[in-house]
Design a protein around this motif. Structure first.
Motif, PDB file in Angstrom:
ATOM      1  N   GLU A  75       0.859  -1.184   0.000  1.00 42.75           N
ATOM      2  CA  GLU A  75       0.000   0.000   0.000  1.00 42.75           C
ATOM      3  C   GLU A  75       0.890   1.226   0.000  1.00 42.75           C
ATOM      4  N   ILE A  76       0.606   2.142  -0.915  1.00 39.68           N
ATOM      5  CA  ILE A  76       1.475   3.316  -1.064  1.00 39.68           C
ATOM      6  C   ILE A  76       0.661   4.587  -0.889  1.00 39.68           C
ATOM      7  N   THR A  77       1.224   5.514  -0.145  1.00 33.07           N
ATOM      8  CA  THR A  77       0.582   6.829  -0.037  1.00 33.07           C
ATOM      9  C   THR A  77       1.552   7.894  -0.527  1.00 33.07           C
ATOM     10  N   THR A  78       1.070   8.722  -1.413  1.00 33.75           N
ATOM     11  CA  THR A  78       1.854   9.879  -1.839  1.00 33.75           C
ATOM     12  C   THR A  78       1.117  11.124  -1.367  1.00 33.75           C
ATOM     13  N   LEU A  79       1.732  12.281  -1.619  1.00 31.92           N
ATOM     14  CA  LEU A  79       1.113  13.539  -1.200  1.00 31.92           C
ATOM     15  C   LEU A  79      -0.319  13.666  -1.747  1.00 31.92           C
ATOM     16  N   GLU A  80      -0.505  13.208  -2.971  1.00 28.17           N
ATOM     17  CA  GLU A  80      -1.829  13.312  -3.604  1.00 28.17           C
ATOM     18  C   GLU A  80      -2.886  12.548  -2.815  1.00 28.17           C
ATOM     19  N   GLY A  81      -2.433  11.546  -2.051  1.00 34.88           N
ATOM     20  CA  GLY A  81      -3.393  10.693  -1.369  1.00 34.88           C
ATOM     21  C   GLY A  81      -3.583  11.003   0.107  1.00 34.88           C
ATOM     22  N   LEU A  82      -3.021  12.116   0.554  1.00 38.63           N
ATOM     23  CA  LEU A  82      -3.126  12.426   1.987  1.00 38.63           C
ATOM     24  C   LEU A  82      -4.551  12.775   2.381  1.00 38.63           C
ATOM     25  N   ALA A  83      -5.268  13.379   1.459  1.00 40.71           N
ATOM     26  CA  ALA A  83      -6.632  13.798   1.789  1.00 40.71           C
ATOM     27  C   ALA A  83      -7.555  13.375   0.652  1.00 40.71           C
ATOM     28  N   PRO A  84      -8.828  13.162   0.965  1.00 44.97           N
ATOM     29  CA  PRO A  84      -9.771  12.821  -0.100  1.00 44.97           C
ATOM     30  C   PRO A  84      -9.901  13.963  -1.108  1.00 44.97           C
ATOM     31  N   GLU A  85     -10.364  13.654  -2.296  1.00 41.45           N
ATOM     32  CA  GLU A  85     -10.652  14.629  -3.354  1.00 41.45           C
ATOM     33  C   GLU A  85     -11.276  15.905  -2.780  1.00 41.45           C
ATOM     34  N   GLY A  86     -10.739  17.041  -3.149  1.00 43.36           N
ATOM     35  CA  GLY A  86     -11.355  18.295  -2.713  1.00 43.36           C
ATOM     36  C   GLY A  86     -10.986  18.717  -1.301  1.00 43.36           C
ATOM     37  N   LYS A  87     -10.142  17.947  -0.650  1.00 38.34           N
ATOM     38  CA  LYS A  87      -9.742  18.290   0.726  1.00 38.34           C
ATOM     39  C   LYS A  87      -8.223  18.503   0.797  1.00 38.34           C
ATOM     40  N   ILE A  88      -7.830  19.193   1.840  1.00 35.74           N
ATOM     41  CA  ILE A  88      -6.404  19.377   2.110  1.00 35.74           C
ATOM     42  C   ILE A  88      -6.129  18.801   3.496  1.00 35.74           C
ATOM     43  N   HIS A  89      -5.095  18.034   3.622  1.00 34.86           N
ATOM     44  CA  HIS A  89      -4.768  17.418   4.902  1.00 34.86           C
ATOM     45  C   HIS A  89      -4.206  18.452   5.885  1.00 34.86           C
ATOM     46  N   ALA A  90      -4.422  18.177   7.169  1.00 38.17           N
ATOM     47  CA  ALA A  90      -3.949  19.097   8.212  1.00 38.17           C
ATOM     48  C   ALA A  90      -2.458  19.414   8.081  1.00 38.17           C
ATOM     49  N   CYS A 103      10.886  27.394  -3.014  1.00 42.20           N
ATOM     50  CA  CYS A 103      10.721  26.820  -4.349  1.00 42.20           C
ATOM     51  C   CYS A 103       9.752  25.647  -4.296  1.00 42.20           C
ATOM     52  N   GLY A 104       9.631  25.044  -3.135  1.00 41.60           N
ATOM     53  CA  GLY A 104       8.630  23.990  -2.975  1.00 41.60           C
ATOM     54  C   GLY A 104       9.032  22.645  -3.551  1.00 41.60           C
ATOM     55  N   TYR A 105      10.248  22.561  -4.048  1.00 40.56           N
ATOM     56  CA  TYR A 105      10.657  21.299  -4.668  1.00 40.56           C
ATOM     57  C   TYR A 105      10.854  20.201  -3.622  1.00 40.56           C
ATOM     58  N   CYS A 106      11.197  20.620  -2.409  1.00 37.76           N
ATOM     59  CA  CYS A 106      11.462  19.663  -1.336  1.00 37.76           C
ATOM     60  C   CYS A 106      10.230  19.356  -0.505  1.00 37.76           C
ATOM     61  N   THR A 107       9.218  20.195  -0.616  1.00 34.83           N
ATOM     62  CA  THR A 107       8.147  20.218   0.378  1.00 34.83           C
ATOM     63  C   THR A 107       7.475  18.864   0.568  1.00 34.83           C
ATOM     64  N   GLN A 108       7.246  18.173  -0.542  1.00 36.97           N
ATOM     65  CA  GLN A 108       6.525  16.905  -0.382  1.00 36.97           C
ATOM     66  C   GLN A 108       7.305  15.916   0.487  1.00 36.97           C
ATOM     67  N   GLY A 109       8.620  15.929   0.374  1.00 35.64           N
ATOM     68  CA  GLY A 109       9.439  15.033   1.193  1.00 35.64           C
ATOM     69  C   GLY A 109       9.255  15.319   2.676  1.00 35.64           C
ATOM     70  N   PHE A 110       9.196  16.611   3.002  1.00 37.04           N
ATOM     71  CA  PHE A 110       8.997  16.993   4.403  1.00 37.04           C
ATOM     72  C   PHE A 110       7.591  16.620   4.879  1.00 37.04           C
ATOM     73  N   ILE A 111       6.616  16.853   4.010  1.00 34.66           N
ATOM     74  CA  ILE A 111       5.238  16.553   4.411  1.00 34.66           C
ATOM     75  C   ILE A 111       5.076  15.052   4.653  1.00 34.66           C
ATOM     76  N   MET A 112       5.673  14.239   3.798  1.00 39.83           N
ATOM     77  CA  MET A 112       5.529  12.792   3.968  1.00 39.83           C
ATOM     78  C   MET A 112       6.258  12.303   5.222  1.00 39.83           C
ATOM     79  N   MET A 113       7.412  12.886   5.520  1.00 38.37           N
ATOM     80  CA  MET A 113       8.099  12.512   6.770  1.00 38.37           C
ATOM     81  C   MET A 113       7.282  12.950   7.978  1.00 38.37           C
ATOM     82  N   ALA A 114       6.679  14.124   7.850  1.00 38.25           N
ATOM     83  CA  ALA A 114       5.841  14.619   8.945  1.00 38.25           C
ATOM     84  C   ALA A 114       4.666  13.677   9.174  1.00 38.25           C
ATOM     85  N   LYS A 115       4.105  13.204   8.076  1.00 35.70           N
ATOM     86  CA  LYS A 115       2.976  12.277   8.181  1.00 35.70           C
ATOM     87  C   LYS A 115       3.418  11.002   8.914  1.00 35.70           C
ATOM     88  N   ALA A 116       4.577  10.477   8.520  1.00 37.65           N
ATOM     89  CA  ALA A 116       5.074   9.256   9.151  1.00 37.65           C
ATOM     90  C   ALA A 116       5.303   9.482  10.647  1.00 37.65           C
TER      91      ALA A 116
END
Ligand code: FES
Ligand code: FES
Lengths: 180, 804
Positions: A75-90, A103-116
């Motif tokens: 099972e894989i979760t990416t940034l796109e899957g953090l929240a349901p369609e039309g929602k933004i995750h906390a 620049c935001g190029y790194c941001t997803q890496g930080f968000i995914m680590m934060a999620k973990a």
């Protein structure tokens, strides 16, 4: 050369996908170019920058060092899957509100680590946050902001505010003055 | 000669608003969620490589790199590579229809080397294949016959001290007949007199490293052939108009047949200037040859060996002063190593010489600077652009002088800094807007300088703290480097929403948001009315390059001029409709009313609609050009830049005497940027610039093996600061001393934010080490890695000294 392919079944962001991939295909390429999940970014391809991190069975993993064929059934979760369609995750909301994105190029890496991290504990200490997020690089130097974002995200989640409405967020925040 | 209208407008807005506080503006200086923040936290496909999914039938272009850092090319045989599965074609220099050159300032850099290779990153052929993997695999099959030449990495093999004369050596650029790329000098007053009058002379040699930008997004370009024979290229580039020129040159096409679109950059820092041209040209060449979309995607290793770096510097400085600390003169010889190609080297060298004596009153100066070629990976633009190197030397010199004289480093600086009414070393009169003293005083107060300096000087033990200051100035925009203009376009749509276009690119630090803030403030609309279009050479007028901290000042002025003209037309129209004076019109969109009688009102949308009916154009193009810079090549006298940003940095460090490990504990940055336009972006520059400067000070250097190969070609060997390395607190302080030719008085910040970080840290380390002048003098190069710091500790027996 005709390469034999391997059949894999994955659950990506809650959806079942069946794929035939060459045995040496990296998960990052499967996600970015087969499944069009381009939030996943490549910075080094060698497990050094951490911006390609996604959750595999709930745990952070470098998608550049993972072979898709080797994780059949995952099972894989990416940034796109953090929240349901039309929602933004906390966590995304907290990253937005703490205004660390450059620049935001790194941001997803930080968000995914934060999620973990926040899946493990909702009371991380500052040291713990630093430790967890230190596997991801940010050349623009937004670390302080990102650390603060994780604290704020933990607060939201504890308060039960897990999802925010995307349209409302846009209305409230798109180029809005938020302080002096 | 009367002033151009655009200068009048900028000066008028400045004089009308200069007394205003941030609170009195609606947008200027406020914290705003920038336009690209939401797509970025949502992970939307906005970066160049993300766009790959939009194209079908893409071919991949991989660069075959040189195996030698310096060699003649005897023969290139691609026949084996052509046979590799998936390979469609292999391109070499002879396939280039136009001119085989991507040199940025001078034509010294072939896109595809055919006669000679000069560095390990040179490209000799392009494999074009159906997949990146096949292209890479086939690269090994290109066989090139080389005749190796001497590899020169040390610039002191090219020139020698005592005049920087060129020595006998194997020429790297034999076609030029010399490996000295350019020379600059400053001659002011009489250095002999300074020498005679001086009570103290401080002399030392300094070295600074080759820094890599290490932006996290590696280079990417996608070129699409168009049916009319033109080509569209999406590319990671800071300067789409320069990229267009390079692609047009290589393909032999007129500018209007090359369209460059620059998606947001995943970091730039100056590094995405020439390499942007190179990747775009590589992709475009393949696309035109094959009639298919072509993509260039660099790996990290290719990125590191294939794009320009920060010039390493070696310099010898002599400072002359009176006993009371008054500077009498500066004498210096400076060598910048530009590696294999010129890139922006001539301009970097010029900026370095301009700033080579620091933000001080220097009555006598004698400075010589040479930019020289070697076989290192080439050096070009990097945030700071020559100034961090010389500022390291100057600010270390000032601390040595302070120690020699027994004067506090802050006091010594206050004694000598430039203030309103002073003349720079170039003889330029700074008649207003010099906020350096205020920056120093605010930084000193926030950092508790005097208290800590005293406390740390008395400490005992092997974990030692130190506090250091460095100050600097930084000329805004490109000065005498070239035609210094910018443009912006504002188009109000029929529903009242607004399209903003500029050819300036956004690398993430918030420059374009700053332009929106300016436009919104002038027009009287909320920033959220705007949409920012991607820079596109087909639909944005040439805005000049996005370099040299020029977005806010030059782009900002162009934006201000466009918005101002629009606003005047709208005021006039609203006045006619509402029956009051144009000057009486208040726009607080969606409301528009007369100040004298707020009942006379209409909506923004009505006003916009009326402008269509009444024939009032509501699109405007803004242009601004800086007054031409003055520079005398023989003396370095004149007015090199329109104005300067000033700043003071204080760093507080801890040095472990037993290991040489340095940790920065706290830092304060105080910058006079005239006026804060985008507060979030300003903080990002201050903090992010500090962190990047800390990497430069403590850990970053590109190491070349003797044969010219690069040792550290990835992020596990080229270290940049992580979240565990940074100080817990970096405090940005803003001084707003104004500048009459900046938008609302603003000056540039992008490059200044790194200039004085390394010397502030080095000065703090020297303070922590203690041990007197000799120890202090040995802190003369960076990165200050643990082994280097430890070597100083060991040499001077500091462990024993502090253990006892
Ligand atoms: S791309 Fe995977 S860690 Fe850098
Ligand atoms: S925001 Fe640019 S790398 Fe982190």
């Amino acid at each position: 050369m005709a390469v034999k392919t391997v059949h894999v079944h994955l659950k990506v962001n809650g959806k079942d996908v069946e794929l035939d991939v060459p045995p040496n295909e990296r998960l990052i390429d499967t996600l970015r170019y087969r499944l069009k999940l381009t939030s996943v970014k490549e910075g080094c391809g060698r497990g050094e920058c951490g911006i390609c991190i996604v959750l595999v069975n709930g745990l952070p993993r470098h998608s550049c060092l993972t072979l898709t064929a080797a994780i059949d059934g995952a099972e894989i979760t990416t940034l796109e899957g953090l929240a349901p369609e039309g929602k933004i995750h906390a966590i995304q909301m907290a990253f937005l509100e703490t205004r660390g994105v450059q620049c935001g190029y790194c941001t997803q890496g930080f968000i995914m680590m934060a999620k973990a991290l926040l899946d493990k504990t909702l009371d991380p200490s500052y040291e713990e946050i630093k430790e967890w997020l230190s596997s991801t690089l940010c050349r623009c130097g937004s670390y302080h902001y990102y650390f603060a974002a994780v604290k704020l995200a933990a607060k939201y989640i504890k308060e039960g505010k897990i999802y925010f409405d995307e349209e409302e967020v846009k209305k409230k925040y798109y180029m809005r003055v938020v302080g002096r | 000669m009367s002033k151009p209208e655009y200068v009048d407008i900028v000066e008028k807005v400045f004089s009308e608003t200069k007394e205003k506080k941030t609170e009195e503006f609606r947008v200027i200086g406020k914290r705003i969620v920038k336009y690209d923040a939401i797509p970025k936290i949502l992970g939307k496909p906005i970066f160049t490589a993300d766009l790959l999914n939009l194209f079908k039938d893409v071919v991949f272009v991989y660069s075959v790199r040189s195996k030698y850092a310096h060699a003649w090319i005897k023969k290139i045989d691609v026949s084996d590579a052509l046979k590799y599965p998936g390979v469609i074609t292999v391109l070499t220099a002879k396939d280039i229809p136009g001119v085989n050159d991507v040199g940025y300032v001078i034509p010294d850099q072939p896109l595809l080397a055919d006669k000679k290779v000069r560095m390990i990153g040179d490209t000799v052929a392009l494999i074009v294949a159906d997949s990146l993997e096949n292209a890479r695999d086939a690269a090994d099959l290109v066989s090139v016959e080389y005749e190796p030449l001497d590899v020169i990495l040390d610039p002191l093999k090219i020139v020698e001290w005592g005049g920087l004369r060129e020595k006998e050596h194997t020429l790297i650029h034999d076609e030029r007949g010399s490996d000295v790329l350019s020379r600059y000098k400053i001659r002011r007053g009489d250095i002999k007199k300074a020498e005679q009058e001086a009570a103290v002379v401080v002399e030392n040699e300094y070295r600074t490293p080759m820094q890599e930008h290490a932006y996290l997004e590696t280079e990417a370009a996608i070129a699409v052939p168009e049916p009319d024979g033109s080509v569209t290229v999406y590319a990671k580039t800071q300067c789409p108009f320069d990229t267009r020129k390079a692609v047009a040159t290589v393909l032999g096409l007129p500018f209007n047949k090359v369209r460059i679109i620059a998606p947001p950059l995943g970091g730039g820092f100056g590094g995405a200037e020439d390499v942007g041209n190179e990747i775009a040209a590589k992709a475009a060449l393949a696309a035109i040859k094959l009639g298919r979309p072509a993509a260039v995607l660099y790996t990290r290793e290719e990125s590191i060996i294939g794009h320009s770096k920060r010039h390493p510097m070696i310099a010898r400085y002599k400072h002359y002063a009176r006993r009371d600390g008054t500077l009498l003169g500066v004498q210096a010889e400076i060598i910048l190593n530009t590696g294999a190609y010129a890139s922006l080297g001539p301009f970097v060298g010029w900026r370095a010489v301009v700033h080579s004596t620091g933000p001080y009153k220097v009555p006598n100066a004698h400075v010589d600077l040479a930019v020289v070629y070697t076989n290192m990976v080439y050096a070009g633009a990097f945030r700071g652009f020559g100034n961090p190197q010389v500022t390291f030397a100057v600010e270390r010199q000032m601390d040595l002088l302070a120690e020699e004289l027994g004067i506090d480093p802050v006091e010594l600086r206050l004694k000598n800094i430039l203030r309103n009414g002073d003349r720079t070393v170039h003889g330029q009169l700074l008649d207003h807007g010099v906020g350096l003293e205020e920056a120093i005083r605010k930084a000193v107060e926030a950092a508790k300088w005097y208290e800590k300096r005293r406390l740390y000087s008395q400490q005992k033990g092997l974990l030692r703290r130190g506090i250091g200051i460095a100050v600097f100035y930084h000329g805004n925009s490109i000065g005498a480097e070239g035609a210094d203009f910018s443009t912006a376009t504002i188009i109000i749509q029929r529903d009242g929403s607004i399209v903003f276009r500029t050819g300036l690119t956004d690398f993430g630090q918030g420059n374009i948001q700053g332009l929106i803030n300016i436009a919104a403030e002038i027009l009287g609309v909320p920033p959220s009315y705007f949409k920012v279009e991607w820079p596109d050479t087909a639909s944005t007028p040439d805005a000049g390059p996005t370099v040299a901290s020029r977005s806010t000042v030059m782009g900002g002025n162009a934006t201000l001029v466009a918005a101002y003209k629009l606003r005047q037309r709208l005021n006039k129209l609203a006045g006619e409709i509402l029956g009051c004076d144009p000057d009486d019109i208040v726009i607080e969109a969606p409301k528009v009313y007369c100040r004298s009688d707020p009942n006379l009102s209409m909506t923004w949308q009505e006003l916009v609609e009326q402008s269509f009916w009444k024939g009032v154009p509501i699109q405007e193009f803004g242009y601004f050009r800086a007054p031409p810079a003055e520079w005398d090549e023989e003396t370095g006298q004149g007015a090199p830049y329109m104005h300067y940003t000033f700043g003071a940095i204080i760093s507080d460090v801890e040095v472990d005497i037993e290991t040489g490990v340095v940790r920065v504990k706290e830092a304060v940055t105080a910058y006079d940027i005239g006026r804060v336009i985008n507060r979030v972006g300003a903080d990002h520059h201050a903090i992010g610039g500090y962190i990047q400067g800390m990497g430069y000070a403590l850990m970053e250097d590109i190491y070349h093996a003797p044969d010219g190969r690069v040792y550290n070609t990835n992020l596990s060997t080229y270290h940049i600061p992580t979240g565990l390395d940074i100080p817990d607190k970096i405090k940005p302080i803003w001084v707003e001393a104004g500048f009459k030719r900046g938008p609302f008085g603003a000056k540039g910040l992008g490059e200044p934010s790194i200039v004085a970080i390394a010397p502030s840290i080095a000065n703090a380390i020297a303070h922590a080490l203690g041990g007197g002048f000799k120890v202090n003098k040995d802190v003369n190069k960076h990165p200050l890695t643990p082994d280097y710091v430890y070597s100083i500790i060991k040499k001077h027996g500091l462990i024993k000294k502090y253990k006892g």
